[in-house]
Design a protein around this motif. Structure first.
Motif, PDB file in Angstrom:
ATOM      1  N   ASP A 153      -8.908   4.527 105.463  1.00  0.00           N
ATOM      2  CA  ASP A 153      -9.214   5.495 104.395  1.00  0.00           C
ATOM      3  C   ASP A 153      -8.332   6.744 104.483  1.00  0.00           C
ATOM      4  O   ASP A 153      -8.802   7.871 104.293  1.00  0.00           O
ATOM      5  CB  ASP A 153     -10.690   5.905 104.455  1.00  0.00           C
ATOM      6  CG  ASP A 153     -11.614   4.724 104.189  1.00  0.00           C
ATOM      7  OD1 ASP A 153     -11.289   3.914 103.303  1.00  0.00           O
ATOM      8  OD2 ASP A 153     -12.646   4.616 104.870  1.00  0.00           O
ATOM      9  N   LEU A 185      -1.305  10.238  99.127  1.00  0.00           N
ATOM     10  CA  LEU A 185      -1.833   9.010  99.715  1.00  0.00           C
ATOM     11  C   LEU A 185      -3.327   8.971  99.431  1.00  0.00           C
ATOM     12  O   LEU A 185      -4.029   9.972  99.607  1.00  0.00           O
ATOM     13  CB  LEU A 185      -1.574   9.005 101.226  1.00  0.00           C
ATOM     14  CG  LEU A 185      -1.314   7.650 101.889  1.00  0.00           C
ATOM     15  CD1 LEU A 185      -0.087   6.982 101.286  1.00  0.00           C
ATOM     16  CD2 LEU A 185      -1.136   7.824 103.392  1.00  0.00           C
ATOM     17  N   ASP A 186      -3.812   7.799  98.987  1.00  0.00           N
ATOM     18  CA  ASP A 186      -5.178   7.727  98.474  1.00  0.00           C
ATOM     19  C   ASP A 186      -5.961   6.607  99.164  1.00  0.00           C
ATOM     20  O   ASP A 186      -5.867   5.447  98.795  1.00  0.00           O
ATOM     21  CB  ASP A 186      -5.126   7.491  96.965  1.00  0.00           C
ATOM     22  CG  ASP A 186      -6.484   7.597  96.297  1.00  0.00           C
ATOM     23  OD1 ASP A 186      -7.460   7.945  96.979  1.00  0.00           O
ATOM     24  OD2 ASP A 186      -6.559   7.319  95.087  1.00  0.00           O
ATOM     25  N   ARG A 187      -6.681   6.961 100.225  1.00  0.00           N
ATOM     26  CA  ARG A 187      -7.612   6.064 100.911  1.00  0.00           C
ATOM     27  C   ARG A 187      -6.961   4.741 101.330  1.00  0.00           C
ATOM     28  O   ARG A 187      -7.464   3.649 101.044  1.00  0.00           O
ATOM     29  CB  ARG A 187      -8.831   5.802 100.039  1.00  0.00           C
ATOM     30  CG  ARG A 187      -9.699   7.034  99.812  1.00  0.00           C
ATOM     31  CD  ARG A 187     -10.765   6.775  98.780  1.00  0.00           C
ATOM     32  NE  ARG A 187     -10.195   6.531  97.471  1.00  0.00           N
ATOM     33  CZ  ARG A 187     -10.876   6.172  96.395  1.00  0.00           C
ATOM     34  NH1 ARG A 187     -12.197   5.998  96.480  1.00  0.00           N
ATOM     35  NH2 ARG A 187     -10.282   5.986  95.242  1.00  0.00           N
ATOM     36  N   VAL A 188      -5.850   4.849 102.034  1.00  0.00           N
ATOM     37  CA  VAL A 188      -5.104   3.675 102.486  1.00  0.00           C
ATOM     38  C   VAL A 188      -5.680   3.168 103.810  1.00  0.00           C
ATOM     39  O   VAL A 188      -5.966   3.943 104.723  1.00  0.00           O
ATOM     40  CB  VAL A 188      -3.612   4.013 102.660  1.00  0.00           C
ATOM     41  CG1 VAL A 188      -2.876   2.916 103.420  1.00  0.00           C
ATOM     42  CG2 VAL A 188      -2.974   4.238 101.295  1.00  0.00           C
ATOM     43  N   HIS A 229       1.684   5.230  93.640  1.00  0.00           N
ATOM     44  CA  HIS A 229       0.759   6.335  93.445  1.00  0.00           C
ATOM     45  C   HIS A 229      -0.217   6.478  94.614  1.00  0.00           C
ATOM     46  O   HIS A 229      -1.412   6.745  94.430  1.00  0.00           O
ATOM     47  CB  HIS A 229      -0.008   6.176  92.128  1.00  0.00           C
ATOM     48  CG  HIS A 229       0.875   6.291  90.919  1.00  0.00           C
ATOM     49  ND1 HIS A 229       1.473   5.199  90.337  1.00  0.00           N
ATOM     50  CD2 HIS A 229       1.276   7.383  90.202  1.00  0.00           C
ATOM     51  CE1 HIS A 229       2.189   5.604  89.297  1.00  0.00           C
ATOM     52  NE2 HIS A 229       2.096   6.921  89.206  1.00  0.00           N
ATOM     53  N   THR A 288      -5.948   9.623 103.556  1.00  0.00           N
ATOM     54  CA  THR A 288      -5.644  10.389 102.345  1.00  0.00           C
ATOM     55  C   THR A 288      -4.829  11.622 102.722  1.00  0.00           C
ATOM     56  O   THR A 288      -5.106  12.276 103.728  1.00  0.00           O
ATOM     57  CB  THR A 288      -6.944  10.821 101.638  1.00  0.00           C
ATOM     58  OG1 THR A 288      -7.646   9.657 101.199  1.00  0.00           O
ATOM     59  CG2 THR A 288      -6.645  11.715 100.432  1.00  0.00           C
ATOM     60  N   LEU A 297       3.453   0.109  97.896  1.00  0.00           N
ATOM     61  CA  LEU A 297       2.594   1.224  97.498  1.00  0.00           C
ATOM     62  C   LEU A 297       3.022   1.741  96.136  1.00  0.00           C
ATOM     63  O   LEU A 297       4.194   1.665  95.748  1.00  0.00           O
ATOM     64  CB  LEU A 297       2.676   2.360  98.516  1.00  0.00           C
ATOM     65  CG  LEU A 297       2.050   2.103  99.885  1.00  0.00           C
ATOM     66  CD1 LEU A 297       3.093   1.668 100.872  1.00  0.00           C
ATOM     67  CD2 LEU A 297       1.318   3.336 100.376  1.00  0.00           C
ATOM     68  N   ARG A 303      -1.398   4.296  96.726  1.00  0.00           N
ATOM     69  CA  ARG A 303      -2.308   3.204  97.039  1.00  0.00           C
ATOM     70  C   ARG A 303      -1.531   1.926  97.333  1.00  0.00           C
ATOM     71  O   ARG A 303      -0.452   1.706  96.785  1.00  0.00           O
ATOM     72  CB  ARG A 303      -3.277   2.955  95.880  1.00  0.00           C
ATOM     73  CG  ARG A 303      -4.240   4.102  95.624  1.00  0.00           C
ATOM     74  CD  ARG A 303      -5.224   3.739  94.539  1.00  0.00           C
ATOM     75  NE  ARG A 303      -6.224   4.787  94.330  1.00  0.00           N
ATOM     76  CZ  ARG A 303      -7.228   4.685  93.483  1.00  0.00           C
ATOM     77  NH1 ARG A 303      -7.362   3.592  92.733  1.00  0.00           N
ATOM     78  NH2 ARG A 303      -8.092   5.691  93.353  1.00  0.00           N
ATOM     79  N   ARG A 338      -2.213  14.198  95.166  1.00  0.00           N
ATOM     80  CA  ARG A 338      -2.671  13.240  96.170  1.00  0.00           C
ATOM     81  C   ARG A 338      -1.526  12.258  96.425  1.00  0.00           C
ATOM     82  O   ARG A 338      -1.267  11.354  95.634  1.00  0.00           O
ATOM     83  CB  ARG A 338      -3.922  12.511  95.703  1.00  0.00           C
ATOM     84  CG  ARG A 338      -4.420  11.476  96.700  1.00  0.00           C
ATOM     85  CD  ARG A 338      -5.822  10.995  96.387  1.00  0.00           C
ATOM     86  NE  ARG A 338      -6.829  12.015  96.707  1.00  0.00           N
ATOM     87  CZ  ARG A 338      -8.138  11.781  96.706  1.00  0.00           C
ATOM     88  NH1 ARG A 338      -8.603  10.572  96.407  1.00  0.00           N
ATOM     89  NH2 ARG A 338      -8.978  12.743  97.000  1.00  0.00           N
TER      90      ARG A 338
END
Length: 236
Positions: A8, A21-24, A212, A10, A210, A214, A19
């Motif tokens: 997760d 990086l989003d909850r990777v 945006h 971010t 990846l 994600r 943002r």
């Protein structure tokens, strides 16, 4: 054995307006070569930097070889990078007035022990045994990048991270550097490499794309041998 565990993760900038990086979440096995791919601004370099301890996340966790990288303070992250990670950048970051062997020895100073013979051996391993005492302006782009790789390897890191390591090279030098990474992988090094080029990504065991911030896709590279690069010739 799993070397890297990301959950997760971010990263936000500019007061949470951007943002990156989003909850990777992902796992990387010891000895695996993972390619992080995607267009500019997709988050791949941000992910690399967070795993390598070059930046801190907004939220989420990164554990590398048992170390909670996300929770380390600045001094602890410096020690983590020194002991666990070898970093190779697109720009070589060599000291122009130092010789190749002296540039490699710089990394040893962080351990308070400089060993010229060991630094020379690292350069021999990347095919630069005849360039030990040449300075960066006397080396080709590919040779300079191999000096940077030798420098990254001198402290025997468990993880090698590389951000577009062939981005500034012509086709011939690019092929030489990629051959060097292939040899490192065959020797058991764990490699995390950022690239936007699918032909470079095809050399890895696994590719993650990846967009945006994600993960959009992930998969194994099945045709590894046919994806190998030869000097002066790119194979798609």
């Amino acid at each position: 054995m799993t070397l890297i565990v990301v959950r997760d993760l971010t990263k936000e900038y500019d007061g949470r307006k951007l943002r990156a990086l989003d909850r990777v979440s992902l796992d990387v096995a010891s000895g695996e070569w993972l390619a992080l791919m995607g267009p500019s601004g997709s988050g791949k370099t941000t992910l690399l930097n967070l795993i390598a301890g070059l930046d801190t996340p907004t939220s989420g966790t990164v554990v590398v070889d048992g170390a909670p990288v996300h929770a380390l303070d600045e001094a602890e992250r410096a020690r983590f990078r020194r002991d666990t990670v070898g970093v190779v950048f697109q720009h070589f970051h060599l000291i122009p007035y130092l010789t190749a062997v002296e540039n490699v020895m710089l990394a040893q100073y962080f351990h308070s022990l400089a060993d010229e013979a060991e630094a020379a051996d690292a350069l021999v391993r990347v095919g630069l045994g005849d360039r030990l005492h040449h300075r960066p302006p006397e080396l080709s782009g590919g040779e300079q990048q191999r000096v940077a790789i030798a420098r990254a390897l001198i402290n025997q890191p468990k993880l090698v991270v590389a951000d577009e390591p062939t981005g500034n090279l012509d086709a011939d030098n690019e092929a030489v550097v990629l051959e060097t990474f292939q040899k490192l992988h065959a020797q058991g090094h764990t490699i995390l490499l950022v690239t936007h080029d699918p032909r470079v990504g095809a050399l890895a065991d696994r590719r993650i794309s990846l967009d945006h911030g994600r993960i959009m896709s992930a998969g194994l590279e099945m045709d590894f041998d046919n994806a190998r690069w030869k000097r002066g010739e790119r194979q798609s």
